[in-house]
Design a protein around this motif. Sequence first.
Motif, PDB file in Angstrom:
ATOM      1  N   ARG A 171     -12.467  32.482 -70.798  1.00  0.00           N
ATOM      2  CA  ARG A 171     -11.533  32.785 -70.038  1.00  0.00           C
ATOM      3  C   ARG A 171     -12.013  33.456 -68.657  1.00  0.00           C
ATOM      4  NH1 ARG A 171      -9.015  33.752 -74.858  1.00  0.00           N
ATOM      5  NH2 ARG A 171      -6.965  32.851 -75.160  1.00  0.00           N
ATOM      6  N   VAL A 172     -11.428  32.554 -67.468  1.00  0.00           N
ATOM      7  CA  VAL A 172     -11.913  33.292 -66.301  1.00  0.00           C
ATOM      8  C   VAL A 172     -10.554  33.237 -65.495  1.00  0.00           C
ATOM      9  CG1 VAL A 172     -14.248  31.950 -66.196  1.00  0.00           C
ATOM     10  CG2 VAL A 172     -12.027  30.749 -65.205  1.00  0.00           C
ATOM     11  N   PHE A 173     -10.467  34.352 -64.311  1.00  0.00           N
ATOM     12  CA  PHE A 173      -9.639  34.559 -63.593  1.00  0.00           C
ATOM     13  C   PHE A 173      -9.796  34.756 -62.094  1.00  0.00           C
ATOM     14  CE2 PHE A 173      -8.881  36.214 -67.922  1.00  0.00           C
ATOM     15  CZ  PHE A 173      -7.464  35.674 -68.426  1.00  0.00           C
ATOM     16  N   GLU A 174     -11.146  34.343 -62.076  1.00  0.00           N
ATOM     17  CA  GLU A 174     -11.643  34.243 -60.322  1.00  0.00           C
ATOM     18  C   GLU A 174     -12.385  33.203 -60.376  1.00  0.00           C
ATOM     19  OE1 GLU A 174     -12.982  38.100 -58.900  1.00  0.00           O
ATOM     20  OE2 GLU A 174     -14.993  37.736 -60.250  1.00  0.00           O
ATOM     21  N   VAL A 175     -12.427  32.442 -58.900  1.00  0.00           N
ATOM     22  CA  VAL A 175     -13.210  31.425 -58.701  1.00  0.00           C
ATOM     23  C   VAL A 175     -14.742  31.719 -58.964  1.00  0.00           C
ATOM     24  CG1 VAL A 175     -13.429  31.678 -56.136  1.00  0.00           C
ATOM     25  CG2 VAL A 175     -13.589  29.374 -57.313  1.00  0.00           C
ATOM     26  N   TYR A 176     -15.216  32.979 -58.587  1.00  0.00           N
ATOM     27  CA  TYR A 176     -16.581  33.202 -58.504  1.00  0.00           C
ATOM     28  C   TYR A 176     -16.892  33.417 -60.119  1.00  0.00           C
ATOM     29  CZ  TYR A 176     -15.872  35.074 -53.850  1.00  0.00           C
ATOM     30  OH  TYR A 176     -15.412  35.247 -52.508  1.00  0.00           O
ATOM     31  N   ARG A 177     -16.057  33.748 -60.915  1.00  0.00           N
ATOM     32  CA  ARG A 177     -16.574  33.753 -62.354  1.00  0.00           C
ATOM     33  C   ARG A 177     -16.640  32.370 -62.855  1.00  0.00           C
ATOM     34  NH1 ARG A 177     -19.353  34.709 -66.856  1.00  0.00           N
ATOM     35  NH2 ARG A 177     -17.936  34.859 -68.476  1.00  0.00           N
ATOM     36  N   LEU A 178     -15.856  31.401 -62.350  1.00  0.00           N
ATOM     37  CA  LEU A 178     -15.638  30.015 -62.944  1.00  0.00           C
ATOM     38  C   LEU A 178     -17.121  29.447 -62.401  1.00  0.00           C
ATOM     39  CD1 LEU A 178     -14.575  27.326 -63.835  1.00  0.00           C
ATOM     40  CD2 LEU A 178     -13.468  27.259 -61.810  1.00  0.00           C
ATOM     41  N   LEU A 179     -17.500  29.690 -61.161  1.00  0.00           N
ATOM     42  CA  LEU A 179     -18.843  29.167 -60.699  1.00  0.00           C
ATOM     43  C   LEU A 179     -19.956  29.636 -61.499  1.00  0.00           C
ATOM     44  CD1 LEU A 179     -18.065  29.294 -56.870  1.00  0.00           C
ATOM     45  CD2 LEU A 179     -18.232  27.046 -58.085  1.00  0.00           C
ATOM     46  N   LEU A 211      -6.638  29.312 -59.554  1.00  0.00           N
ATOM     47  CA  LEU A 211      -8.019  30.052 -59.162  1.00  0.00           C
ATOM     48  C   LEU A 211      -8.153  29.880 -57.816  1.00  0.00           C
ATOM     49  CD1 LEU A 211     -10.533  29.174 -62.022  1.00  0.00           C
ATOM     50  CD2 LEU A 211      -9.305  31.336 -61.703  1.00  0.00           C
ATOM     51  N   LEU A 212      -7.739  28.738 -57.179  1.00  0.00           N
ATOM     52  CA  LEU A 212      -8.059  28.362 -55.808  1.00  0.00           C
ATOM     53  C   LEU A 212      -6.914  28.752 -55.043  1.00  0.00           C
ATOM     54  CD1 LEU A 212      -9.993  25.277 -56.238  1.00  0.00           C
ATOM     55  CD2 LEU A 212     -10.987  27.403 -55.580  1.00  0.00           C
ATOM     56  N   SER A 213      -5.479  28.571 -55.285  1.00  0.00           N
ATOM     57  CA  SER A 213      -4.455  28.732 -54.485  1.00  0.00           C
ATOM     58  C   SER A 213      -4.540  30.027 -53.717  1.00  0.00           C
ATOM     59  CB  SER A 213      -3.154  28.442 -55.412  1.00  0.00           C
ATOM     60  OG  SER A 213      -2.916  27.146 -55.971  1.00  0.00           O
ATOM     61  N   SER A 214      -4.805  30.820 -54.287  1.00  0.00           N
ATOM     62  CA  SER A 214      -4.887  32.358 -53.780  1.00  0.00           C
ATOM     63  C   SER A 214      -5.629  32.690 -52.681  1.00  0.00           C
ATOM     64  CB  SER A 214      -4.729  33.375 -54.551  1.00  0.00           C
ATOM     65  OG  SER A 214      -6.219  33.424 -55.177  1.00  0.00           O
ATOM     66  N   ILE A 215      -6.790  31.664 -52.402  1.00  0.00           N
ATOM     67  CA  ILE A 215      -7.954  32.098 -51.590  1.00  0.00           C
ATOM     68  C   ILE A 215      -7.633  30.886 -50.548  1.00  0.00           C
ATOM     69  CG2 ILE A 215      -9.217  33.077 -53.049  1.00  0.00           C
ATOM     70  CD1 ILE A 215     -10.912  30.647 -53.448  1.00  0.00           C
ATOM     71  N   MET A 224     -11.956  27.591 -48.473  1.00  0.00           N
ATOM     72  CA  MET A 224     -12.329  26.246 -48.502  1.00  0.00           C
ATOM     73  C   MET A 224     -13.794  26.077 -48.899  1.00  0.00           C
ATOM     74  SD  MET A 224     -11.416  23.271 -47.683  1.00  0.00           S
ATOM     75  CE  MET A 224      -9.660  23.397 -46.943  1.00  0.00           C
ATOM     76  N   SER A 225     -14.556  26.748 -48.328  1.00  0.00           N
ATOM     77  CA  SER A 225     -15.961  26.784 -48.674  1.00  0.00           C
ATOM     78  C   SER A 225     -16.355  27.062 -50.309  1.00  0.00           C
ATOM     79  CB  SER A 225     -16.938  27.905 -47.977  1.00  0.00           C
ATOM     80  OG  SER A 225     -18.209  27.742 -48.539  1.00  0.00           O
ATOM     81  N   LEU A 226     -15.392  27.801 -50.865  1.00  0.00           N
ATOM     82  CA  LEU A 226     -15.276  28.043 -52.250  1.00  0.00           C
ATOM     83  C   LEU A 226     -15.001  26.702 -52.970  1.00  0.00           C
ATOM     84  CD1 LEU A 226     -14.580  31.675 -52.696  1.00  0.00           C
ATOM     85  CD2 LEU A 226     -16.983  30.782 -53.288  1.00  0.00           C
ATOM     86  N   MET A 227     -14.052  26.241 -52.717  1.00  0.00           N
ATOM     87  CA  MET A 227     -13.555  25.166 -53.138  1.00  0.00           C
ATOM     88  C   MET A 227     -14.486  23.882 -53.104  1.00  0.00           C
ATOM     89  SD  MET A 227      -9.726  22.939 -52.293  1.00  0.00           S
ATOM     90  CE  MET A 227     -10.290  22.174 -50.985  1.00  0.00           C
ATOM     91  N   MET A 228     -15.076  23.595 -51.982  1.00  0.00           N
ATOM     92  CA  MET A 228     -15.938  22.624 -51.809  1.00  0.00           C
ATOM     93  C   MET A 228     -17.248  22.975 -52.752  1.00  0.00           C
ATOM     94  SD  MET A 228     -14.737  20.398 -49.970  1.00  0.00           S
ATOM     95  CE  MET A 228     -13.214  20.518 -50.980  1.00  0.00           C
ATOM     96  N   GLN A 229     -17.589  23.943 -52.919  1.00  0.00           N
ATOM     97  CA  GLN A 229     -18.697  24.397 -53.697  1.00  0.00           C
ATOM     98  C   GLN A 229     -18.179  24.075 -55.309  1.00  0.00           C
ATOM     99  OE1 GLN A 229     -20.023  28.526 -53.530  1.00  0.00           O
ATOM    100  NE2 GLN A 229     -21.520  28.267 -55.119  1.00  0.00           N
ATOM    101  N   LEU A 230     -17.231  24.559 -55.599  1.00  0.00           N
ATOM    102  CA  LEU A 230     -16.638  24.079 -56.978  1.00  0.00           C
ATOM    103  C   LEU A 230     -16.632  22.418 -57.074  1.00  0.00           C
ATOM    104  CD1 LEU A 230     -15.320  24.781 -59.637  1.00  0.00           C
ATOM    105  CD2 LEU A 230     -13.131  25.015 -58.503  1.00  0.00           C
ATOM    106  N   ALA A 231     -16.084  21.911 -56.036  1.00  0.00           N
ATOM    107  CA  ALA A 231     -16.074  20.450 -56.282  1.00  0.00           C
ATOM    108  C   ALA A 231     -17.334  19.872 -56.192  1.00  0.00           C
ATOM    109  CB  ALA A 231     -15.392  19.831 -54.718  1.00  0.00           C
ATOM    110  N   SER A 270      -8.380  17.566 -49.001  1.00  0.00           N
ATOM    111  CA  SER A 270      -9.635  17.572 -49.128  1.00  0.00           C
ATOM    112  C   SER A 270     -10.023  17.698 -50.600  1.00  0.00           C
ATOM    113  CB  SER A 270     -10.213  19.122 -48.621  1.00  0.00           C
ATOM    114  OG  SER A 270     -10.142  19.116 -47.150  1.00  0.00           O
ATOM    115  N   TRP A 271      -9.365  18.236 -51.396  1.00  0.00           N
ATOM    116  CA  TRP A 271      -9.624  18.073 -52.973  1.00  0.00           C
ATOM    117  C   TRP A 271      -9.154  16.716 -53.514  1.00  0.00           C
ATOM    118  CZ3 TRP A 271     -11.942  21.316 -56.360  1.00  0.00           C
ATOM    119  CH2 TRP A 271     -11.724  20.886 -57.622  1.00  0.00           C
ATOM    120  N   SER A 272      -8.453  16.079 -52.841  1.00  0.00           N
ATOM    121  CA  SER A 272      -8.216  14.780 -53.527  1.00  0.00           C
ATOM    122  C   SER A 272      -9.096  13.646 -53.566  1.00  0.00           C
ATOM    123  CB  SER A 272      -7.042  14.202 -52.517  1.00  0.00           C
ATOM    124  OG  SER A 272      -7.416  13.544 -51.313  1.00  0.00           O
ATOM    125  N   TYR A 273     -10.307  13.977 -52.717  1.00  0.00           N
ATOM    126  CA  TYR A 273     -11.385  13.161 -53.149  1.00  0.00           C
ATOM    127  C   TYR A 273     -12.148  13.694 -54.113  1.00  0.00           C
ATOM    128  CZ  TYR A 273     -10.351  11.809 -48.315  1.00  0.00           C
ATOM    129  OH  TYR A 273      -9.628  11.527 -47.101  1.00  0.00           O
TER     130      TYR A 273
END
Length: 339
Positions: A171-179, A211-215, A224-231, A270-273
Amino acid sequence: MVLLREGICPGATAQLIQALRDQNVVTVVQLASADIEDLAQKCSVSYKTLVAVRRVLLAQYSPFPSNGADLYEELLASTAILSTGNRSLDAFLDSGLYTGEVTEFVGAPGSGKTQVCLSLAVNIVCELKQRVLYIDSTGGLSASRLLHLIQEQVNNLEGQSEALQRIEVVRVFEVYRLLDVLQDFRTGFTHQVTGARCSVKAVVIDSVSALLSSILGGHQLEGMSLMMQLARELKTIARELNVAVIVTNSVVQDSGGGGGGGVKPALGRSWSYVPNVRVLLQRGTEGAAVQPMKRTATILKSSRQPTRISTEFDITSCGTLTTQTASSQHSTGDLDNAD
């Protein structure tokens, strides 16, 4: 770049290597592309010796030629296709979920995203006997719900226990934890030649948008940087570890659709790719008393299937997926600008 050196192959003596260097021939590529007859005269060495050395070096260092058909066969041999547990959805997705790809299910709350993720995870651990990493960011996964789905496929207690042990839930509740979780998974997978992590065939994240919508939005460049890192992390895991990555995403109103009531996947262009395959899930028409849990799946993006084709399936009262009619090709009005 491979440098010529003494002993690199039979016949590559110190005298020959030095003579070649005096003519500015210091690499295998330079020797392979040189005029051998002219080079033999300039180096004062035997033409036959130089030809023999070059032939051996070409055999050692030249890549074997391959064509598109050979590469495709190699890809097929290394790709596994995982069933979703529903025949209609499998046919709709060209036999199922492919390892090496990111598959995204998008939809509004109640559209069946979590249930599809649970169903495919249970099918993988019960029928295919493979392991699943299930990352829950919404609280939609409960142990009782998971056990109930497993009991629908496995009758004996021992088999049910084994199936449960094949699902690793985080269970994760923030993007940093997910990464952190994904990076730990990739490191553990790479360093273990054998073991539990190496039999993982699917990574499920329900949901990335939570996880991403709030940031995202406004001037939050870090978001945006975190989203691309996750991608990048998801693409790397799918491709290098040869697992199927499944994510869920929400939808937002599409004000530019022209119809006024359309929806499109959240997280933006950006995420659509990121996903290789994108599927929109929609709940059936309200008020249909005979089939209150009917769902429609529509392909928005795929390299194997035409877009805008749809199929129907049911989610029963116990949470399992059941097959409806065969896939039907039609366009849905609120998908005109889905990406």
